[in-house]
Scaffold this motif. Structure first.
Motif, PDB file in Angstrom:
ATOM      1  N   ARG A  98       0.783  -1.415   0.077  1.00  0.00           N
ATOM      2  CA  ARG A  98       0.049   0.004  -0.041  1.00  0.00           C
ATOM      3  C   ARG A  98       0.762   1.234   0.102  1.00  0.00           C
ATOM      4  O   ARG A  98       2.062   1.048   0.453  1.00  0.00           O
ATOM      5  CB  ARG A  98      -0.872  -0.131   1.217  1.00  0.00           C
ATOM      6  CG  ARG A  98      -1.784  -1.053   1.173  1.00  0.00           C
ATOM      7  CD  ARG A  98      -2.855  -1.057   0.371  1.00  0.00           C
ATOM      8  NE  ARG A  98      -3.639  -2.348   0.381  1.00  0.00           N
ATOM      9  CZ  ARG A  98      -4.617  -2.654  -0.813  1.00  0.00           C
ATOM     10  NH1 ARG A  98      -4.802  -1.753  -1.712  1.00  0.00           N
ATOM     11  NH2 ARG A  98      -5.257  -3.767  -0.447  1.00  0.00           N
ATOM     12  N   HIS A  99       0.222   2.349  -0.465  1.00  0.00           N
ATOM     13  CA  HIS A  99       0.973   3.421  -0.362  1.00  0.00           C
ATOM     14  C   HIS A  99       1.087   3.911   0.925  1.00  0.00           C
ATOM     15  O   HIS A  99       0.131   4.003   1.578  1.00  0.00           O
ATOM     16  CB  HIS A  99       0.265   4.577  -1.538  1.00  0.00           C
ATOM     17  CG  HIS A  99       1.047   5.612  -1.641  1.00  0.00           C
ATOM     18  ND1 HIS A  99       1.067   6.804  -0.782  1.00  0.00           N
ATOM     19  CD2 HIS A  99       1.756   5.944  -2.664  1.00  0.00           C
ATOM     20  CE1 HIS A  99       2.020   7.524  -1.323  1.00  0.00           C
ATOM     21  NE2 HIS A  99       2.545   7.299  -2.450  1.00  0.00           N
ATOM     22  N   LYS A 100       2.164   4.406   1.189  1.00  0.00           N
ATOM     23  CA  LYS A 100       2.190   4.628   2.887  1.00  0.00           C
ATOM     24  C   LYS A 100       1.250   6.060   3.227  1.00  0.00           C
ATOM     25  O   LYS A 100       0.783   5.951   4.202  1.00  0.00           O
ATOM     26  CB  LYS A 100       3.704   5.170   3.052  1.00  0.00           C
ATOM     27  CG  LYS A 100       4.151   6.686   2.425  1.00  0.00           C
ATOM     28  CD  LYS A 100       5.460   6.693   2.754  1.00  0.00           C
ATOM     29  CE  LYS A 100       6.017   8.012   2.322  1.00  0.00           C
ATOM     30  NZ  LYS A 100       7.317   8.340   2.398  1.00  0.00           N
ATOM     31  N   ARG A 101       1.348   6.872   2.316  1.00  0.00           N
ATOM     32  CA  ARG A 101       0.447   8.001   3.009  1.00  0.00           C
ATOM     33  C   ARG A 101      -1.027   7.850   2.108  1.00  0.00           C
ATOM     34  O   ARG A 101      -2.028   8.514   2.373  1.00  0.00           O
ATOM     35  CB  ARG A 101       0.815   9.237   2.124  1.00  0.00           C
ATOM     36  CG  ARG A 101       2.209   9.775   2.926  1.00  0.00           C
ATOM     37  CD  ARG A 101       2.416  11.143   2.601  1.00  0.00           C
ATOM     38  NE  ARG A 101       2.896  11.123   1.087  1.00  0.00           N
ATOM     39  CZ  ARG A 101       2.166  11.814   0.315  1.00  0.00           C
ATOM     40  NH1 ARG A 101       1.224  12.214   0.443  1.00  0.00           N
ATOM     41  NH2 ARG A 101       2.742  11.756  -1.014  1.00  0.00           N
ATOM     42  N   GLY A 102      -0.977   7.066   1.118  1.00  0.00           N
ATOM     43  CA  GLY A 102      -2.463   7.070   0.390  1.00  0.00           C
ATOM     44  C   GLY A 102      -2.531   8.167  -0.566  1.00  0.00           C
ATOM     45  O   GLY A 102      -1.665   8.939  -0.364  1.00  0.00           O
ATOM     46  N   CYS A 103      -3.162   7.923  -1.498  1.00  0.00           N
ATOM     47  CA  CYS A 103      -3.469   8.898  -2.341  1.00  0.00           C
ATOM     48  C   CYS A 103      -4.539   9.850  -2.169  1.00  0.00           C
ATOM     49  O   CYS A 103      -5.273   9.828  -1.270  1.00  0.00           O
ATOM     50  CB  CYS A 103      -3.534   8.259  -3.987  1.00  0.00           C
ATOM     51  SG  CYS A 103      -5.084   7.252  -4.031  1.00  0.00           S
ATOM     52  N   ASN A 104      -4.490  10.899  -3.183  1.00  0.00           N
ATOM     53  CA  ASN A 104      -5.529  11.953  -2.994  1.00  0.00           C
ATOM     54  C   ASN A 104      -6.457  12.192  -4.060  1.00  0.00           C
ATOM     55  O   ASN A 104      -6.487  13.273  -4.521  1.00  0.00           O
ATOM     56  CB  ASN A 104      -4.841  13.358  -2.407  1.00  0.00           C
ATOM     57  CG  ASN A 104      -6.182  14.118  -1.933  1.00  0.00           C
ATOM     58  OD1 ASN A 104      -7.110  13.675  -1.326  1.00  0.00           O
ATOM     59  ND2 ASN A 104      -5.828  15.131  -1.853  1.00  0.00           N
ATOM     60  N   CYS A 105      -6.393  11.138  -5.007  1.00  0.00           N
ATOM     61  CA  CYS A 105      -6.826  11.272  -6.316  1.00  0.00           C
ATOM     62  C   CYS A 105      -8.236  11.857  -6.478  1.00  0.00           C
ATOM     63  O   CYS A 105      -8.991  11.360  -5.680  1.00  0.00           O
ATOM     64  CB  CYS A 105      -6.621  10.110  -7.182  1.00  0.00           C
ATOM     65  SG  CYS A 105      -4.939   9.733  -7.284  1.00  0.00           S
ATOM     66  N   LYS A 106      -8.593  12.781  -7.538  1.00  0.00           N
ATOM     67  CA  LYS A 106     -10.010  13.356  -7.486  1.00  0.00           C
ATOM     68  C   LYS A 106     -10.493  12.937  -8.987  1.00  0.00           C
ATOM     69  O   LYS A 106     -11.539  12.437  -8.970  1.00  0.00           O
ATOM     70  CB  LYS A 106      -9.942  14.945  -7.196  1.00  0.00           C
ATOM     71  CG  LYS A 106      -9.177  15.346  -5.782  1.00  0.00           C
ATOM     72  CD  LYS A 106     -10.569  14.958  -4.858  1.00  0.00           C
ATOM     73  CE  LYS A 106      -9.991  15.616  -3.496  1.00  0.00           C
ATOM     74  NZ  LYS A 106      -8.993  14.778  -2.971  1.00  0.00           N
ATOM     75  N   LYS A 107      -9.603  13.121  -9.746  1.00  0.00           N
ATOM     76  CA  LYS A 107     -10.202  12.944 -11.159  1.00  0.00           C
ATOM     77  C   LYS A 107      -9.456  11.579 -11.896  1.00  0.00           C
ATOM     78  O   LYS A 107     -10.310  11.224 -12.798  1.00  0.00           O
ATOM     79  CB  LYS A 107      -9.809  14.079 -11.968  1.00  0.00           C
ATOM     80  CG  LYS A 107     -10.520  15.313 -11.357  1.00  0.00           C
ATOM     81  CD  LYS A 107     -10.152  16.259 -12.291  1.00  0.00           C
ATOM     82  CE  LYS A 107     -10.788  17.954 -11.699  1.00  0.00           C
ATOM     83  NZ  LYS A 107     -10.376  19.072 -12.459  1.00  0.00           N
ATOM     84  N   SER A 108      -8.742  11.241 -11.545  1.00  0.00           N
ATOM     85  CA  SER A 108      -7.927  10.110 -12.107  1.00  0.00           C
ATOM     86  C   SER A 108      -8.597   8.769 -11.683  1.00  0.00           C
ATOM     87  O   SER A 108      -8.159   7.743 -12.386  1.00  0.00           O
ATOM     88  CB  SER A 108      -6.432   9.870 -11.842  1.00  0.00           C
ATOM     89  OG  SER A 108      -6.035   9.644 -10.567  1.00  0.00           O
ATOM     90  N   SER A 109      -9.535   8.761 -10.953  1.00  0.00           N
ATOM     91  CA  SER A 109     -10.032   7.441 -10.466  1.00  0.00           C
ATOM     92  C   SER A 109      -8.788   6.158 -10.041  1.00  0.00           C
ATOM     93  O   SER A 109      -9.142   5.406  -9.983  1.00  0.00           O
ATOM     94  CB  SER A 109     -10.922   6.917 -11.368  1.00  0.00           C
ATOM     95  OG  SER A 109     -11.847   7.866 -11.494  1.00  0.00           O
TER      96      SER A 109
END
Length: 766
Positions: free
Chosen positions: A551-562
């Motif tokens: 897993r990504h350590k911070r996690g993503c914050n994607c809004k548009k890229s799904s």
DNA sequence: GAGTTTGAAACT
DNA sequence: CAGTTTCAAACTC
């Protein structure tokens, strides 16, 4: 402390006979500290970031030793290089150094044995039968070659043809002494060819023995840092081990002795002072035909008994240096240089490593070999990997090494036994390579160092490798925006950056900047993607099945890229989104956030988790057009989807990263490098950063919580990871050195390396 | 290759 | 800590 605990408390499935063996266990039980250090060294970044590394280690000597070991290895590799035979006058220095190193290695080993057993002085080493060591020296390269030589091959390593033991050995060796290999490769591409030649020629039998020896030696090296007592224990275990390999114990013992005995004293000595150093011998080495199969076998060991620890060390460092940005050491090194007193032989207790390096660097720069001279520094390795990955096997080879390097120390530490794993890792590496359709196999012969910018460019596009090439315009490559910097590597030719300060010339600046960034976020240079171990003990069985492998350590914050494009770091890293992610409309093909296993949720659904978006959609019964909506509903629908890590894990491997063809490996992987890597490598490492770590990953996974730093502990349970937070309150998962961008490739393997924290926090004070 | 999009990193 | 800006990669054309 922490970083890694080699200890594998839980091994789901024996990868190899070795693992089961007492030896393996013993190794695992070894102090975690050592591995960490190794890792740091290996990885570009790690070393960089940890100013406090020393804290981990009880004594500087330890470090020195370890490094020394690498150098030695390095040297060995070099021996096979063509350069020895080279007519070029410039090379003399190099050759000499190499010869010396090799001799030294031998010498040291010999000495160690003597000393260890009989308490004889170091110098007595000459008495000892060098044969093994020499052989060993040579063998190492071969082994690597052997295993790694065929990245293209499928999952099956070349060694597959040989006895399992051999392959295992090779694998182990590779993992154990990745640095050496890497360095050698990097330093002299040419050397690879020679190595290959050697490999071809050597007999399987011999290879086997040698491999083991190497393996052992490597392992011992790792252990060396531990108290002699430990070493002894290890030895005993080893001997008891059912392992059929003959002479293994012996080799191991020798190695162990060597390491223990050779605390560096020799390294400190000035070359000239060293009675053993003999030009004549050096010449002999030079003359040796690299192509000969068994130098060790054929050659008189005595010839090689030249010991110049200093050089050896320096060589070692040199190799490391190039690969990694060692910010911490930079300053020290610089100081040494400035001192002028550092004729190379001068040793600074505080930073022996540096001192040696300096020494090494001086002689080598002049070398005709462009590859060597190019960047005195650091970070090249990763870059090189990235650059070349696509173009040549050789590069692949290197990549392998690098990746190993990144995790290397840790890995090696873990398991000599994990030969199989090693093999697997090798395979993985190959697989990675394979990932990229564009990755054409290029003969190892090709000298990546000499590759034209065009080539590099080309690689850029197609390369799945983790090479870091940036295009920074305003950041001066001193911010995390810069992939190179983020990966812990210096920018190199392929980079199109402007006003770049991320170069060895500006190492002070780089170092300072790095520290600043780390002060802000200690995990800033840690691998972004953390591979958690499969089973999370804390979680129920179900959860254990669903290891959110990574897993990504911070996690993503994607809004548009799904989370379906590389904009998404999770996706880019080839990992599924987790609870840490704040993404909207997550459709991550590697695992949706929604599907991320929640404690308590069990879900079958995960099994169905689609490897690719399409599948996922279908499985979920959602029309892509509707996915968006659906995704939002996922939580509701699949709240538990907690799942299924298991399914995910396995399925993922199968999935090919969408970006495989063009995409670069995820940054995090590099870390190897460096930062990635690396505990990495660089590399992982950039990965090349390092990717080969996979095999190591497994080991890490099972480390008992107590031994694992809290940060890392998170990995055990997916949920925990979520909890993790950086000092900044950011959610940070344990750093992991993933060299591999594409978990998918590694299907079925328990490669999850729990990340090793690259930062000081890992240290005891942590 | 230029321009746009995207989201992390950095800044306020 | 949230919001905004900056940045460079990823992507599109």
């Amino acid at each position: 402390m922490a970083m890694d605990t080699p200890e594998k408390t839980q091994i789901t499935s024996p990868l190899s006979k070795f693992e089961d063996s007492p030896v393996f266990n013993y190794i695992n039980s070894l102090s975690p500290i050592k591995p960490v250090k190794s890792i740091n060294i290996a990885q570009t970044f790690h070393s960089l970031s940890f100013a406090s590394l020393p804290s981990v280690f009880t004594s500087p000597h330890v470090n020195s030793h370890k490094e020394t070991r690498f150098l030695k290895r390095h040297n060995y590799v070099d021996l096979s290089k063509p350069e020895f035979s080279s007519e070029n006058g410039n090379e003399v220095c190099n050759d000499e150094g190499l010869a010396v190193d090799a001799a030294q290695l031998y010498d040291n080993s010999t000495e160690l044995q003597e000393n260890f057993d009989s308490g004889v002085s170091i110098r007595d080493g000459s008495v000892e039968p060098p044969g093994e060591h020499l052989k060993f020296t040579i063998e190492l390269p071969r082994t690597l070659k052997y295993d790694c030589g065929s990245p293209d091959s499928d999952q099956t390593p070349r060694c597959g043809t040989q006895a399992d033991i051999v392959s295992k050995s090779a694998g182990t060796i590779a993992s154990l002494a990745p640095l050496t290999n890497v360095a050698s490769h990097k330093d002299s591409p040419e050397g690879q060819v020679h190595l290959a030649g050697l490999y071809k020629t050597d007999s399987k039998k011999e290879a086997t023995e040698c491999d083991w020896e190497n393996l052992i030696s490597d392992a011992s090296d790792l252990f060396i840092f531990n108290s002699p007592i430990d070493a002894d224990g290890f030895k005993e275990l080893f001997q008891k081990s059912p392992n059929p390999v003959v002479g293994f114990c012996t080799s191991f013992n020798e190695v162990r002795k060597m390491q223990i005995v050779n605390p560096f004293g020799p390294g400190e000595q000035n070359e000239k002072e060293d009675p053993f150093t003999q030009p004549g011998e050096t010449i002999e080495l030079t003359q040796m035909d690299p192509t000969h199969d068994n130098l060790a076998a054929n050659e008189d060991p005595d010839k090689y008994i030249i010991s110049n620890p200093s050089k050896a060390v320096s060589n070692l460092h040199r190799g490391m240096r190039r690969r990694c940005l060692d910010f911490e050491k930079v300053g020290a090194r610089r100081k040494n240089i400035e001192d002028g007193s550092s004729s190379g032989s001068v040793v600074v207790q505080s930073d022996e490593k540096i001192t040696y390096e300096n020494t090494q660097l001086v002689p080598f720069k002049p070398s005709s070999d462009s590859s060597r001279c190019i960047l005195p520094g650091i970070g090249l390795h990763l870059n090189a990997l990235a650059i070349n990955a696509k173009d040549s096997k050789k590069i692949k080879h290197e990549t392998f090494s690098s990746s190993v390097t990144l995790s290397g120390s840790a890995a090696s530490f873990h398991s000599p036994t994990s030969g199989q794993e090693l093999d697997e890792s090798l395979t993985l590496v190959s697989a990675e390579r394979d990932m990229d359709p564009n990755d054409n196999v290029v003969p190892f012969v090709e000298d990546f160092s000499q590759t034209s910018p065009k080539k590099k460019r080309r690689r850029l596009e197609g390369e799945a490798e983790a090479c870091k090439r940036c295009n920074c315009k305003k950041s001066k490559c001193l911010k995390l925006y810069c992939e190179c910097f983020a990966a812990g590597v210096y920018c190199i030719e392929p980079c199109a950056c402007q006003d770049c300060f991320n170069k060895p010339i500006h190492e002070d600046t780089v170092l300072a900047t790095r520290k600043q960034i780390e002060s802000r976020n200690p995990l800033a240079f840690a691998p972004k993607v953390i591979r958690s171990s499969e089973p999370a003990p804390e979680i129920g069985d179900e959860s254990s099945k669903t290891p959110a492998s990574a897993r990504h350590k911070r996690g993503c914050n994607c809004k548009k890229s799904s989370c379906l494009k590389k904009y998404c770091e999770c996706y880019q890293g080839g990992v599924g989104c987790s609870l840490n992610c704040r993404c909207e409309g997550c459709k991550n093909a590697f695992g949706r956030k929604d599907d991320f296993p929640n404690l308590g949720s069990a879900s079958v659904e995960m099994e169905d988790e689609p490897e690719d978006e399409t599948e996922a959609s279908e499985k979920n019964g959602v029309d892509k057009t509707l996915q968006k909506t659906e995704i939002q509903n996922n939580d509701e629908h699949h709240p538990h989807s907690a799942l299924p890590t298991t399914p995910l894990r396995f399925s993922r491997p199968l999935v090919q990263l969408p970006f495989s063809s063009k995409g670069k490996p995820p940054r995090s992987f590099l870390g190897v490098g460096s930062s990635s890597g690396l505990y990495t490598g660089q590399r992982y490492g950039k990965q090349n950063f390092l990717r080969p770590q996979w095999k190591f990953e497994k080991q890490f996974q099972n480390v008992p919580d107590d031994e694992i730093p809290e940060i890392l502990r998170e990995n055990h349970s997916p949920s925990s990871g979520i909890k993790t937070s950086s000092p900044n309150s950011k959610r940070v998962s344990p750093p992991q050195s993933n060299l591999e961008p594409s978990p998918g490739r590694r299907s079925g393997r328990k490669l999850i390396l729990q990340s090793i924290p690259s930062f000081p926090s890992l240290t005891p004070h942590h």
